[in-house]
Design a protein around this motif. Structure first.
Motif, PDB file in Angstrom:
ATOM      1  N   UNK A 149       5.791   8.388   3.400  1.00 27.87           N
ATOM      2  CA  UNK A 149       6.996   7.864   2.767  1.00 27.87           C
ATOM      3  C   UNK A 149       8.162   8.721   3.227  1.00 27.87           C
ATOM      4  N   UNK A 150       8.863   8.232   4.199  1.00 33.21           N
ATOM      5  CA  UNK A 150      10.015   8.942   4.732  1.00 33.21           C
ATOM      6  C   UNK A 150      11.282   8.178   4.409  1.00 33.21           C
ATOM      7  N   UNK A 151      12.317   8.496   5.138  1.00 33.69           N
ATOM      8  CA  UNK A 151      13.595   7.823   4.919  1.00 33.69           C
ATOM      9  C   UNK A 151      13.513   6.344   5.280  1.00 33.69           C
ATOM     10  N   UNK A 152      12.744   6.029   6.329  1.00 31.09           N
ATOM     11  CA  UNK A 152      12.603   4.646   6.763  1.00 31.09           C
ATOM     12  C   UNK A 152      11.125   4.300   6.792  1.00 31.09           C
ATOM     13  N   UNK A 153      10.768   3.245   6.120  1.00 33.62           N
ATOM     14  CA  UNK A 153       9.383   2.797   6.080  1.00 33.62           C
ATOM     15  C   UNK A 153       9.103   1.886   7.272  1.00 33.62           C
ATOM     16  N   UNK A 154       8.194   2.285   8.177  1.00 37.26           N
ATOM     17  CA  UNK A 154       7.860   1.403   9.298  1.00 37.26           C
ATOM     18  C   UNK A 154       7.307   0.057   8.822  1.00 37.26           C
ATOM     19  N   UNK A 199       0.826  -1.210   0.000  1.00 37.49           N
ATOM     20  CA  UNK A 199       0.000   0.000   0.000  1.00 37.49           C
ATOM     21  C   UNK A 199       0.857   1.256   0.000  1.00 37.49           C
ATOM     22  N   UNK A 200       1.938   1.206   0.757  1.00 41.58           N
ATOM     23  CA  UNK A 200       2.828   2.360   0.837  1.00 41.58           C
ATOM     24  C   UNK A 200       3.539   2.616  -0.495  1.00 41.58           C
ATOM     25  N   UNK A 201       4.068   1.557  -1.082  1.00 42.10           N
ATOM     26  CA  UNK A 201       4.837   1.713  -2.315  1.00 42.10           C
ATOM     27  C   UNK A 201       3.972   2.075  -3.507  1.00 42.10           C
ATOM     28  N   UNK A 202       2.732   1.616  -3.523  1.00 38.94           N
ATOM     29  CA  UNK A 202       1.853   1.943  -4.649  1.00 38.94           C
ATOM     30  C   UNK A 202       1.129   3.262  -4.447  1.00 38.94           C
TER      31      UNK A 202
END
Length: 108
Positions: free
Chosen positions: A36-41, A25-28
């Motif tokens: 979308x930050x430096x580190x994806x939880x 979901x985050x990547x799409x």
């Protein structure tokens, strides 16, 4: 493997799947609440739960797996507090937090 241990491994598999769905979901960009930050939880959760699942399969539920489950509960608690303070309802995150509570109960 006892029934409780099988339930713990199944819970870890479910948690890994939830984290994988959150990564998708985050990547799409399908989730407006995902940041979308430096580190994806979600990605960290996917890797972490995948490692716990692999360790549980390889060595059986051990103190290291139980410790990982407890640490994950703390992380989920912090993330849920952040979400609630921001007024965000992220269902994959809330579901993962719920499963994390169940995992701690099984680990106990």
């Amino acid at each position: 493997m006892t029934r409780a241990e099988k339930a713990l491994v199944t819970g870890l598999a479910v948690q890994t799947a939830i984290a994988g769905a959150a990564v998708f979901l985050e990547w799409t960009g399908s989730c407006g609440n995902c940041r979308s930050g430096a580190v994806s939880p979600a990605a960290v959760g996917f890797i972490g739960y995948g490692a716990l699942l692999a360790a549980a399969f390889r060595h059986g539920p051990s103190s290291a797996v139980f410790s990982g489950v407890l640490v994950a509960l703390g992380v989920h608690a912090g993330l849920v507090l952040d979400l609630l303070q921001a007024g965000i309802r992220c269902w994959p995150c809330l579901a993962a937090a719920g499963v994390s509570v169940v995992l701690v109960v099984l680990a106990a």
